[in-house]
Enzyme design. Sequence first.
Site, PDB file in Angstrom:
ATOM      1  N   CYS A 232       0.840  -1.226  -0.086  1.00 45.48           N
ATOM      2  CA  CYS A 232       0.120   0.063   0.012  1.00 45.48           C
ATOM      3  C   CYS A 232       0.932   1.225   0.016  1.00 45.48           C
ATOM      4  CB  CYS A 232      -0.870   0.143   1.049  1.00 45.48           C
ATOM      5  SG  CYS A 232      -0.041  -0.195   2.747  1.00 45.48           S
TER       6      CYS A 232
ATOM      7  N   HIS B 293      -2.948   6.626   4.305  1.00 40.78           N
ATOM      8  CA  HIS B 293      -1.577   6.638   4.428  1.00 40.78           C
ATOM      9  C   HIS B 293      -1.123   8.123   4.027  1.00 40.78           C
ATOM     10  CE1 HIS B 293      -1.808   2.780   5.621  1.00 40.78           C
ATOM     11  NE2 HIS B 293      -1.218   1.887   4.980  1.00 40.78           N
TER      12      HIS B 293
END
Length: 340
Positions: free
Chosen positions: A130, A243
């Site tokens: 990710c 994130h």
Amino acid sequence: MGYKVVVVGATGNVGREMLNILAERAFPVDEIAALASRRSLGTEVSFGDKTLKTQDLATFDFTGWDMALFAVGSEATKEYAPKAASQGCVVIDNSSLYRYDPDVPLIVPEVNADAIVGYTKKNIIANPNCSTAQMVVALKPLHDRARIKRVVVSTYQSVSGSGKDAIDELWDQTKAHYNPTDDYQRKVYPKDIAFNVIPHIDVFLDDGSTKEEWKMVAETKKIVDPSIKLTATCVRVPVFVGHSEAINIEFEEFLDEDEARDILREAPGLMVIDKREDGGYVTPKECVGDFATFISRIRQDSTIENGLNLWCVSDNLRKGAALNAVQIAEVLGQKCLQKG
């Protein structure tokens, strides 16, 4: 004419998001199956306006299915992905199991879509980590213009990257902070995550880095350019989803911040929001549910000859996992499995 699609791990955070995104993007599905472990057998999951009941992964026959999006851990993937691939179903795998296999393409469609043709060696395509996925979408157009020599990245990664138990852990610890009579036990992280940051993601390696940091190095080299030098510090933060990354880039050639801003605005998959004023940037909370990777705080780094800094934010359950997998499926359909 559409495709017969399987989602493996359909009851997890990423699996459910895969189903949502397949529906949102109107992926051409003729038939879809939701698979899970036996303990989740019969659990209902949503696919657009339909409700699917999960089937047993252990007994499922992949023969005749076009592609399978895997959102289970490496152990289950190791057992069932080769089975699906051998039965003629192309596997798009979200685990780390095949990312570093030279016979398996590691794909971020905005960056290296053409590499997908290599899937025929094993009938498997890997989805990157990710934290890597969102970063390389930003790095690639800049690399094409000025050649990147070195990247220094610090990540601020949400707990959803560790799964549902980690989300629950942050929630329980937060409640206990305000109500000390609430009891909680740490199960996911070695230290409290609520009102704290943990500079440790995945296992430690012999050189003192963590495996998450190593993944960013190895995957960037495989996806973008093996000559890029990269060093990472990966940190878990008390954010549920999204994130963030502070990225410092050193180029072979000078790249003006205004030109970089224009390049990033035109690049696929990116949204630039970069105003030099209070709130003129994107935070992880604001990116949740969005397809784009957001870029802010673009500025020259005056401490090196050809340097830039930028801030990069993305929904890790989307671009960092489910969205990228669906985009791979779209490219696979367009380039390799055309129907009709």
